[in-house]
Write a protein that holds these residues in place. Structure first.
Motif, short mmCIF file in Angstrom:
data_model
loop_
_atom_site.label_atom_id
_atom_site.label_comp_id
_atom_site.label_asym_id
_atom_site.label_seq_id
_atom_site.Cartn_x
_atom_site.Cartn_y
_atom_site.Cartn_z
N PHE A 117 0.81 -1.21 0.00
CA PHE A 117 0.00 0.00 0.00
C PHE A 117 0.85 1.27 0.00
CE2 PHE A 117 -3.93 -2.21 2.05
CZ PHE A 117 -4.19 -2.82 0.83
N THR A 118 2.03 1.24 0.62
CA THR A 118 2.86 2.44 0.61
C THR A 118 3.29 2.79 -0.82
OG1 THR A 118 4.86 1.12 1.05
CG2 THR A 118 3.70 2.06 2.95
N LYS A 119 3.57 1.76 -1.63
CA LYS A 119 3.97 2.01 -3.02
C LYS A 119 2.78 2.52 -3.84
CE LYS A 119 7.65 -1.45 -2.99
NZ LYS A 119 8.17 -2.71 -3.58
N VAL A 120 1.58 2.05 -3.50
CA VAL A 120 0.39 2.55 -4.19
C VAL A 120 0.21 4.04 -3.91
CG1 VAL A 120 -2.12 2.42 -4.33
CG2 VAL A 120 -0.79 0.32 -4.21
N ILE A 121 0.34 4.42 -2.64
CA ILE A 121 0.20 5.84 -2.29
C ILE A 121 1.25 6.68 -3.01
CG2 ILE A 121 0.17 7.53 -0.41
CD1 ILE A 121 -0.67 5.25 1.47
N SER B 293 2.24 6.40 -5.83
CA SER B 293 1.87 6.55 -7.25
C SER B 293 0.59 7.35 -7.46
CB SER B 293 1.71 5.16 -7.89
OG SER B 293 2.90 4.41 -7.78
N LEU B 294 0.03 7.91 -6.40
CA LEU B 294 -1.24 8.63 -6.50
C LEU B 294 -1.03 10.14 -6.53
CD1 LEU B 294 -3.40 6.70 -3.86
CD2 LEU B 294 -3.51 6.47 -6.36
N SER B 295 -1.90 10.81 -7.28
CA SER B 295 -1.97 12.27 -7.23
C SER B 295 -3.00 12.66 -6.17
CB SER B 295 -2.42 12.81 -8.59
OG SER B 295 -3.79 12.50 -8.82
N PRO B 296 -2.97 13.91 -5.71
CA PRO B 296 -3.98 14.35 -4.74
C PRO B 296 -5.41 14.15 -5.24
CG PRO B 296 -2.19 15.91 -4.79
CD PRO B 296 -1.93 14.93 -5.91
N ASP B 297 -5.67 14.39 -6.52
CA ASP B 297 -7.02 14.18 -7.06
C ASP B 297 -7.41 12.71 -7.00
OD1 ASP B 297 -7.78 16.76 -7.61
OD2 ASP B 297 -7.34 16.67 -9.76
N GLU B 298 -6.48 11.83 -7.27
CA GLU B 298 -6.77 10.39 -7.20
C GLU B 298 -7.05 9.96 -5.77
OE1 GLU B 298 -4.06 9.31 -11.13
OE2 GLU B 298 -3.23 9.11 -9.11
N ALA B 299 -6.35 10.56 -4.81
CA ALA B 299 -6.63 10.28 -3.40
C ALA B 299 -8.05 10.70 -3.05
CB ALA B 299 -5.62 11.01 -2.51
N LYS B 300 -8.49 11.84 -3.57
CA LYS B 300 -9.86 12.30 -3.33
C LYS B 300 -10.88 11.31 -3.90
CE LYS B 300 -8.96 17.30 -3.42
NZ LYS B 300 -9.27 18.58 -4.13
N ILE B 301 -10.60 10.82 -5.10
CA ILE B 301 -11.51 9.86 -5.74
C ILE B 301 -11.63 8.60 -4.89
CG2 ILE B 301 -11.79 8.32 -7.72
CD1 ILE B 301 -10.48 10.52 -9.44
N LEU B 302 -10.52 8.10 -4.41
CA LEU B 302 -10.55 6.87 -3.62
C LEU B 302 -11.30 7.07 -2.30
CD1 LEU B 302 -6.96 5.44 -4.20
CD2 LEU B 302 -9.11 4.72 -5.24
N LEU C 270 -8.38 7.57 -13.84
CA LEU C 270 -9.02 6.26 -13.83
C LEU C 270 -8.09 5.20 -14.42
CD1 LEU C 270 -12.61 7.34 -14.92
CD2 LEU C 270 -11.89 6.61 -12.64
N SER C 271 -7.35 5.57 -15.44
CA SER C 271 -6.39 4.65 -16.04
C SER C 271 -5.29 4.28 -15.05
CB SER C 271 -5.77 5.28 -17.29
OG SER C 271 -4.80 4.42 -17.87
N ASN C 272 -4.82 5.26 -14.29
CA ASN C 272 -3.79 4.98 -13.29
C ASN C 272 -4.32 4.08 -12.19
OD1 ASN C 272 -1.17 5.29 -12.05
ND2 ASN C 272 -2.10 6.73 -10.61
N LEU C 273 -5.55 4.33 -11.75
CA LEU C 273 -6.15 3.49 -10.70
C LEU C 273 -6.35 2.07 -11.20
CD1 LEU C 273 -8.73 5.99 -9.15
CD2 LEU C 273 -6.48 5.34 -8.27
N GLU C 274 -6.60 1.92 -12.49
CA GLU C 274 -6.66 0.57 -13.07
C GLU C 274 -5.29 -0.09 -13.03
OE1 GLU C 274 -9.23 -0.74 -16.52
OE2 GLU C 274 -9.06 1.41 -16.95
#
Length: 259
Positions: free
Chosen positions: A126-130, A132-141, A190-194
């Motif tokens: 999970f640390t590696k997933v975080i 790779s996330l942008s702030p907007d992607e964190a909001k989506i999750l 969405l592509s990144n989250l995939e």
């Protein structure tokens, strides 16, 4: 907990003393119990070096204060030692991550890893997933907590022979309920989250509630499309499934301890 380790990190030159001016404050002892072994490891020597930088000290103190607040109502019996493979990379990130959306994910994960009840949620990946996330992607999750899927449509122009061309793909209602800094990047998000294994785009199944697709059509149908004879503007249905890995990540990282 190894008493010698906790004593060392709580000593006059110890890390807890550098982070918290008052070791008697509620939550500090819980932090020491959870992180004592991690803070005592040789491979965390980077952290005291970072503390020599005033900005790094302020960032770490802010993030650790948030962590302490989540632990302050826990008893010593409920506190678990954080596994180094989870704790070490998180502590290093908390010395320089300033964006609240991202730092919240790290802090929430660290808090989950700090209790016997929840530490099985803290997958080391999970640390590696975080990372790779942008702030907007964190909001989506965070907005996807408790959801199994999100409907989407692919807008198309269909021909009489059954062929079609795509106008726009994977259009969801996410921008309507998540305040994004860069809503135009939603498809990239969405592509990144995939790619991270959190979402899975399915075009072979869809929601049984047709009204959600009708609403997407009404709200996002491309305008100004020129149609030739026999062509129709329409859409294909699908859903973004939240994977089992994604659900575990959202529970572990997107919600505060005991929230």
């Amino acid at each position: 907990m190894i008493p010698e380790v906790l004593s060392a990190v709580s000593s006059e030159k110890g890390l807890l003393t550098q982070i918290y001016t008052d070791l008697a404050k509620p939550g500090v002892s819980q932090v020491g119990s959870a992180l004592g072994s991690v803070l005592g490891l040789g491979n965390t020597l980077l952290i005291p070096i970072t503390l020599l930088n005033e900005k790094g000290r302020c960032v770490l103190q802010k993030n650790m204060e948030s962590y302490k607040e989540q632990l302050k109502n826990e008893t010593q019996d409920t506190i678990a030692e954080v596994p180094p493979e989870v704790g070490v990379p998180i502590l290093e990130k908390l010395t320089y991550v300033t964006n609240d959306e991202i730092s919240d994910l790290y802090v929430n994960l660290l808090a989950k890893a700090s209790t016997h009840k929840n530490n099985d949620l803290a997958h080391p990946a999970f640390t590696k997933v975080i990372d790779s996330l942008s702030p907007d992607e964190a909001k989506i999750l965070k907005a996807l907590y408790g959801k199994n899927s999100v409907p989407f449509v692919d807008f198309i122009v269909s021909n009489q022979d059954g062929t079609y061309r795509t106008l726009s793909m994977s259009v969801t209602s996410i921008p309507s309920f998540v305040e994004l800094q860069s809503a135009g990047n939603i498809r990239a998000y969405l592509s990144n989250l995939e790619s991270l294994g959190i979402l899975n785009a399915r075009r072979d199944i869809w929601s049984t509630d047709d009204s959600v697709y009708e609403q997407l059509d009404a709200s996002y149908r491309p305008s100004g499309v020129t149609l030739s004879s026999g062509q129709k503007q329409n859409y294909n249905k699908g859903v973004f499934e939240v994977t089992d890995f994604g659900k575990l990540f959202i529970i572990a990282c997107c919600r505060k301890l005991n929230a």
